[in-house]
Design a protein around this motif. Structure first.
Motif, PDB file in Angstrom:
ATOM      1  N   LYS A  29       0.833  -1.216   0.000  1.00 25.44           N
ATOM      2  CA  LYS A  29       0.000   0.000   0.000  1.00 25.44           C
ATOM      3  C   LYS A  29       0.863   1.260   0.000  1.00 25.44           C
ATOM      4  N   ALA A  30       1.947   1.279   0.785  1.00 24.70           N
ATOM      5  CA  ALA A  30       2.801   2.478   0.882  1.00 24.70           C
ATOM      6  C   ALA A  30       3.500   2.797  -0.431  1.00 24.70           C
ATOM      7  N   PHE A  31       3.513   1.808  -1.364  1.00 25.20           N
ATOM      8  CA  PHE A  31       4.246   1.985  -2.620  1.00 25.20           C
ATOM      9  C   PHE A  31       3.325   2.320  -3.794  1.00 25.20           C
ATOM     10  N   THR A  32       2.021   2.491  -3.518  1.00 20.24           N
ATOM     11  CA  THR A  32       1.059   2.651  -4.625  1.00 20.24           C
ATOM     12  C   THR A  32       1.023   4.060  -5.208  1.00 20.24           C
ATOM     13  N   PRO A  34       2.985   8.286  -5.060  1.00 20.30           N
ATOM     14  CA  PRO A  34       4.204   8.994  -4.640  1.00 20.30           C
ATOM     15  C   PRO A  34       4.133   9.377  -3.163  1.00 20.30           C
ATOM     16  N   VAL A  35       5.294   9.361  -2.477  1.00 17.90           N
ATOM     17  CA  VAL A  35       5.360   9.839  -1.098  1.00 17.90           C
ATOM     18  C   VAL A  35       4.896  11.294  -1.099  1.00 17.90           C
ATOM     19  N   ASP A  36       4.017  11.641  -0.155  1.00 15.24           N
ATOM     20  CA  ASP A  36       3.444  12.991  -0.102  1.00 15.24           C
ATOM     21  C   ASP A  36       4.469  13.987   0.440  1.00 15.24           C
ATOM     22  N   GLU A  38       4.253  17.076   1.014  1.00 15.09           N
ATOM     23  CA  GLU A  38       3.753  17.972   2.071  1.00 15.09           C
ATOM     24  C   GLU A  38       3.843  17.286   3.433  1.00 15.09           C
ATOM     25  N   GLU A  39       3.620  15.969   3.443  1.00 13.28           N
ATOM     26  CA  GLU A  39       3.723  15.224   4.707  1.00 13.28           C
ATOM     27  C   GLU A  39       5.177  14.953   5.049  1.00 13.28           C
ATOM     28  N   VAL A  40       6.016  14.792   4.040  1.00 15.81           N
ATOM     29  CA  VAL A  40       7.417  14.395   4.238  1.00 15.81           C
ATOM     30  C   VAL A  40       8.319  15.379   3.500  1.00 15.81           C
ATOM     31  N   PRO A  41       8.520  16.589   4.052  1.00 17.58           N
ATOM     32  CA  PRO A  41       9.180  17.676   3.311  1.00 17.58           C
ATOM     33  C   PRO A  41      10.629  17.381   2.899  1.00 17.58           C
ATOM     34  N   ASP A  42      11.335  16.499   3.624  1.00 17.62           N
ATOM     35  CA  ASP A  42      12.751  16.258   3.263  1.00 17.62           C
ATOM     36  C   ASP A  42      12.913  15.078   2.303  1.00 17.62           C
ATOM     37  N   TYR A  43      11.758  14.514   1.836  1.00 12.54           N
ATOM     38  CA  TYR A  43      11.881  13.283   1.055  1.00 12.54           C
ATOM     39  C   TYR A  43      12.734  13.488  -0.196  1.00 12.54           C
ATOM     40  N   LEU A  44      12.495  14.588  -0.921  1.00 14.58           N
ATOM     41  CA  LEU A  44      13.212  14.819  -2.198  1.00 14.58           C
ATOM     42  C   LEU A  44      14.642  15.263  -1.976  1.00 14.58           C
ATOM     43  N   ASN A  81      14.526   2.961  -2.745  1.00 14.96           N
ATOM     44  CA  ASN A  81      14.244   4.242  -2.078  1.00 14.96           C
ATOM     45  C   ASN A  81      13.725   4.015  -0.657  1.00 14.96           C
ATOM     46  N   ALA A  82      12.853   3.006  -0.493  1.00 14.46           N
ATOM     47  CA  ALA A  82      12.271   2.738   0.831  1.00 14.46           C
ATOM     48  C   ALA A  82      13.350   2.292   1.813  1.00 14.46           C
ATOM     49  N   LEU A  83      14.319   1.469   1.355  1.00 19.39           N
ATOM     50  CA  LEU A  83      15.413   1.036   2.235  1.00 19.39           C
ATOM     51  C   LEU A  83      16.297   2.219   2.597  1.00 19.39           C
ATOM     52  N   GLU A  84      16.489   3.122   1.631  1.00 20.02           N
ATOM     53  CA  GLU A  84      17.372   4.271   1.849  1.00 20.02           C
ATOM     54  C   GLU A  84      16.735   5.311   2.784  1.00 20.02           C
ATOM     55  N   TYR A  85      15.433   5.571   2.592  1.00 18.00           N
ATOM     56  CA  TYR A  85      14.807   6.638   3.362  1.00 18.00           C
ATOM     57  C   TYR A  85      14.387   6.178   4.757  1.00 18.00           C
ATOM     58  N   ASN A  86      14.260   4.877   4.952  1.00 20.03           N
ATOM     59  CA  ASN A  86      13.755   4.341   6.216  1.00 20.03           C
ATOM     60  C   ASN A  86      14.744   3.371   6.851  1.00 20.03           C
ATOM     61  N   PRO A  87      15.967   3.861   7.207  1.00 19.68           N
ATOM     62  CA  PRO A  87      17.063   2.968   7.625  1.00 19.68           C
ATOM     63  C   PRO A  87      17.094   2.632   9.116  1.00 19.68           C
ATOM     64  N   HIS A  95       9.296  -2.016   9.527  1.00 18.53           N
ATOM     65  CA  HIS A  95       8.075  -2.512   8.869  1.00 18.53           C
ATOM     66  C   HIS A  95       8.115  -2.213   7.371  1.00 18.53           C
ATOM     67  N   ILE A  96       8.448  -0.965   7.021  1.00 17.05           N
ATOM     68  CA  ILE A  96       8.450  -0.615   5.593  1.00 17.05           C
ATOM     69  C   ILE A  96       9.629  -1.269   4.877  1.00 17.05           C
ATOM     70  N   ARG A  97      10.757  -1.506   5.591  1.00 22.84           N
ATOM     71  CA  ARG A  97      11.872  -2.226   4.942  1.00 22.84           C
ATOM     72  C   ARG A  97      11.507  -3.677   4.687  1.00 22.84           C
TER      73      ARG A  97
END
Ligand SMILES: COC(=O)N1C[C@@H]2C[C@@H]3O[C@]2(Cc2nccnc23)C1
Length: 130
Positions: A29-32, A34-36, A38-44, A81-87, A95-97
């Protein structure tokens, strides 16, 4: 020529089917989408090439992929990306990894089980010829 377009049409049907099955899997579900941002300002700042399953579908429809390998490069970005952003060791990151690893293994198992080698070779030949 026309036969090449027939092959690429079949490739898009295969890639849409794989992507839609992944998007239906509740683990992913988390991969369906783009990461928001506005919710995650440092994602990019952290993730240079965001990717998600809905963007894969858009890319397929825009004829971005001529081979399965090109599709796999973008599909791999999703779990990488999920492994990198959620280490971190906290439960949410773990959970997300876990789900990212499940996505990686699931994509590879589907391709191994369902992609015909000869069909893939024809797509690679079309790519080389362009
Ligand atoms: C593929 O998804 C992800 O890599 N992430 C990382 C983000 C950090 C955390 O979870 C995500 C969304 C989110 N939104 C609000 C607050 N915290 C979060 C999803």
């Amino acid at each position: 020529e026309e036969q090449e377009e027939d092959v690429l049409r079949e490739l898009r049907l295969f890639l849409r089917n794989v992507t839609e099955r992944l998007a239906l899997d509740r683990r992913f579900k988390a991969f369906t989408k783009p990461v928001d941002i506005e919710e995650v300002p440092d994602y990019l700042i952290v993730i240079k090439k965001p990717m998600d399953l809905s963007t894969l579908l858009t890319n397929i429809d825009e004829h971005k992929y001529v081979t399965v390998s090109e599709f796999m490069s973008d599909a791999d970005l999703i779990w990488q990306n999920a492994l990198e952003y959620n280490p971190d060791s906290d439960p949410m990151d773990r959970h997300i990894r876990h789900r990212a690893c499940a996505l990686k293994d699931t994509v590879r198992a589907i391709i191994r089980d369902e992609l015909d080698e000869d069909f893939d070779r024809v797509c690679e030949e079309i790519k080389e010829s362009r």
